[in-house]
Motif scaffolding. Sequence first.
Motif, PDB file in Angstrom:
ATOM      1  N   GLU A  77       0.812  -1.209   0.000  1.00  0.00           N
ATOM      2  CA  GLU A  77       0.000   0.000   0.000  1.00  0.00           C
ATOM      3  C   GLU A  77       0.848   1.264   0.000  1.00  0.00           C
ATOM      4  N   ALA A  78       1.889   1.285   0.811  1.00  0.00           N
ATOM      5  CA  ALA A  78       2.684   2.508   0.915  1.00  0.00           C
ATOM      6  C   ALA A  78       3.408   2.826  -0.381  1.00  0.00           C
ATOM      7  N   ASP A  79       3.680   1.814  -1.224  1.00  0.00           N
ATOM      8  CA  ASP A  79       4.362   2.073  -2.476  1.00  0.00           C
ATOM      9  C   ASP A  79       3.513   2.884  -3.434  1.00  0.00           C
ATOM     10  N   ALA A  80       2.210   2.914  -3.213  1.00  0.00           N
ATOM     11  CA  ALA A  80       1.335   3.682  -4.092  1.00  0.00           C
ATOM     12  C   ALA A  80       1.699   5.155  -4.075  1.00  0.00           C
ATOM     13  N   ALA A  81       2.298   5.622  -2.965  1.00  0.00           N
ATOM     14  CA  ALA A  81       2.705   7.021  -2.884  1.00  0.00           C
ATOM     15  C   ALA A  81       3.754   7.338  -3.940  1.00  0.00           C
ATOM     16  N   GLU A  82       4.608   6.341  -4.259  1.00  0.00           N
ATOM     17  CA  GLU A  82       5.616   6.548  -5.282  1.00  0.00           C
ATOM     18  C   GLU A  82       4.990   6.448  -6.667  1.00  0.00           C
ATOM     19  N   LEU A  83       3.999   5.600  -6.822  1.00  0.00           N
ATOM     20  CA  LEU A  83       3.447   5.323  -8.137  1.00  0.00           C
ATOM     21  C   LEU A  83       2.465   6.388  -8.607  1.00  0.00           C
ATOM     22  N   ASP A  84       1.859   7.144  -7.703  1.00  0.00           N
ATOM     23  CA  ASP A  84       0.855   8.129  -8.080  1.00  0.00           C
ATOM     24  C   ASP A  84       1.230   9.504  -7.518  1.00  0.00           C
ATOM     25  N   PRO A  85       1.959  10.309  -8.294  1.00  0.00           N
ATOM     26  CA  PRO A  85       2.407  11.614  -7.786  1.00  0.00           C
ATOM     27  C   PRO A  85       1.277  12.616  -7.604  1.00  0.00           C
ATOM     28  N   GLU A  86       0.079  12.289  -8.079  1.00  0.00           N
ATOM     29  CA  GLU A  86      -1.045  13.220  -7.951  1.00  0.00           C
ATOM     30  C   GLU A  86      -1.767  13.092  -6.613  1.00  0.00           C
ATOM     31  N   MET A  87      -1.380  12.128  -5.802  1.00  0.00           N
ATOM     32  CA  MET A  87      -2.033  11.953  -4.513  1.00  0.00           C
ATOM     33  C   MET A  87      -1.762  13.142  -3.604  1.00  0.00           C
ATOM     34  N   THR A  88      -2.714  13.442  -2.744  1.00  0.00           N
ATOM     35  CA  THR A  88      -2.516  14.498  -1.758  1.00  0.00           C
ATOM     36  C   THR A  88      -1.654  13.972  -0.612  1.00  0.00           C
ATOM     37  N   TYR A  89      -1.172  14.889   0.208  1.00  0.00           N
ATOM     38  CA  TYR A  89      -0.379  14.501   1.379  1.00  0.00           C
ATOM     39  C   TYR A  89      -1.191  13.594   2.293  1.00  0.00           C
ATOM     40  N   ASP A  90      -2.441  13.935   2.556  1.00  0.00           N
ATOM     41  CA  ASP A  90      -3.279  13.123   3.443  1.00  0.00           C
ATOM     42  C   ASP A  90      -3.456  11.713   2.901  1.00  0.00           C
ATOM     43  N   GLU A  91      -3.623  11.588   1.591  1.00  0.00           N
ATOM     44  CA  GLU A  91      -3.770  10.260   0.995  1.00  0.00           C
ATOM     45  C   GLU A  91      -2.483   9.456   1.129  1.00  0.00           C
ATOM     46  N   MET A  92      -1.367  10.117   0.935  1.00  0.00           N
ATOM     47  CA  MET A  92      -0.081   9.432   1.047  1.00  0.00           C
ATOM     48  C   MET A  92       0.167   8.913   2.459  1.00  0.00           C
ATOM     49  N   VAL A  93      -0.017   9.786   3.444  1.00  0.00           N
ATOM     50  CA  VAL A  93       0.304   9.376   4.813  1.00  0.00           C
ATOM     51  C   VAL A  93      -0.716   8.364   5.343  1.00  0.00           C
ATOM     52  N   ARG A 196       6.316   7.858  16.166  1.00  0.00           N
ATOM     53  CA  ARG A 196       6.882   9.085  16.713  1.00  0.00           C
ATOM     54  C   ARG A 196       7.918   9.692  15.768  1.00  0.00           C
ATOM     55  N   VAL A 197       8.784   8.844  15.211  1.00  0.00           N
ATOM     56  CA  VAL A 197       9.816   9.333  14.296  1.00  0.00           C
ATOM     57  C   VAL A 197       9.178   9.852  13.004  1.00  0.00           C
ATOM     58  N   TYR A 198       8.232   9.097  12.462  1.00  0.00           N
ATOM     59  CA  TYR A 198       7.595   9.514  11.208  1.00  0.00           C
ATOM     60  C   TYR A 198       6.823  10.822  11.370  1.00  0.00           C
ATOM     61  N   ARG A 199       6.183  11.012  12.538  1.00  0.00           N
ATOM     62  CA  ARG A 199       5.471  12.276  12.757  1.00  0.00           C
ATOM     63  C   ARG A 199       6.440  13.448  12.782  1.00  0.00           C
ATOM     64  N   GLN A 200       7.571  13.283  13.451  1.00  0.00           N
ATOM     65  CA  GLN A 200       8.557  14.360  13.514  1.00  0.00           C
ATOM     66  C   GLN A 200       9.096  14.701  12.132  1.00  0.00           C
ATOM     67  N   ALA A 201       9.177  13.675  11.272  1.00  0.00           N
ATOM     68  CA  ALA A 201       9.752  13.874   9.936  1.00  0.00           C
ATOM     69  C   ALA A 201       8.725  14.380   8.929  1.00  0.00           C
ATOM     70  N   GLY A 202       7.435  14.337   9.280  1.00  0.00           N
ATOM     71  CA  GLY A 202       6.417  14.745   8.322  1.00  0.00           C
ATOM     72  C   GLY A 202       5.895  13.615   7.474  1.00  0.00           C
ATOM     73  N   LEU A 203       6.265  12.374   7.824  1.00  0.00           N
ATOM     74  CA  LEU A 203       5.773  11.214   7.088  1.00  0.00           C
ATOM     75  C   LEU A 203       4.455  10.694   7.648  1.00  0.00           C
ATOM     76  N   LEU A 204       4.011  11.258   8.758  1.00  0.00           N
ATOM     77  CA  LEU A 204       2.695  10.988   9.329  1.00  0.00           C
ATOM     78  C   LEU A 204       2.152  12.315   9.829  1.00  0.00           C
ATOM     79  N   PRO A 205       0.814  12.447   9.881  1.00  0.00           N
ATOM     80  CA  PRO A 205       0.240  13.678  10.439  1.00  0.00           C
ATOM     81  C   PRO A 205       0.389  13.682  11.951  1.00  0.00           C
ATOM     82  N   ASP A 206       0.212  14.835  12.552  1.00  0.00           N
ATOM     83  CA  ASP A 206       0.249  14.928  14.006  1.00  0.00           C
ATOM     84  C   ASP A 206      -0.824  14.041  14.616  1.00  0.00           C
ATOM     85  N   ALA A 207      -0.516  13.499  15.799  1.00  0.00           N
ATOM     86  CA  ALA A 207      -1.498  12.615  16.474  1.00  0.00           C
ATOM     87  C   ALA A 207      -2.739  13.409  16.812  1.00  0.00           C
TER      88      ALA A 207
END
Length: 207
Positions: A77-93, A196-207
């Motif tokens: 599922e997470a690889d879809a973020a690479e395959l579809d550059p038109e996705m929004t940030y919320d969809e990616m995370v 916790r690490v992904y949130r700090q990096a911006g790879l997940l939204p804030d809790a």
Amino acid sequence: MTRVGRPRSAAADAAILRAARELLVERGIGGASIEEVARRAGVSKVTVYRRWDSREALLAAAIESSADGLPGRTHTEADAAELDPEMTYDEMVTLVAAALPRAAEILASEEYRALLAQAFGSRFTHPEIMAAYWENHIVPRRRVAIPILARAVAEGRLPPETDVEAVLDMTIGALLYRLLRPGEITPAEMLDHLRRVYRQAGLLPDA
């Protein structure tokens, strides 16, 4: 490098990789010879060499096989973020979040952590193993993460001056630091660390 030839037996492939992983964990790189791998897998050396040109190629493949199921390894599922550059940030995370529980199980396993240590320990003694691990394991996952971070910057979730490459390096470093640290870690603890690490990096939204 994998040889090209007659159709391969998936069962033989799995047995060889499993034997190589076990020997790496038990005896290290020095004890994981082609002969020992073939003996434990119940196949001939010729069978092994039909699939991998060298011991280094086989051991790199064995280390990488321990990561089956991690985002970036296959089209999860997470690889879809690479395959579809038109996705929004919320969809990616959202896709990243869905993949994290399985990733935490793999990362927390004793076998994976032991094999990771072998990969990094081979940096100077067997550079081909580390090079193959880097290209097959680290680089694909960077390709998944970079578009997410770029989208976070574009949508104002991260500051416009964010150095995406540096953020990603720090994220990977934080994960490796935890994995290589002595002591056990449960899948639940690993999942909490990932979040916790992904949130700090911006790879997940804030809790």
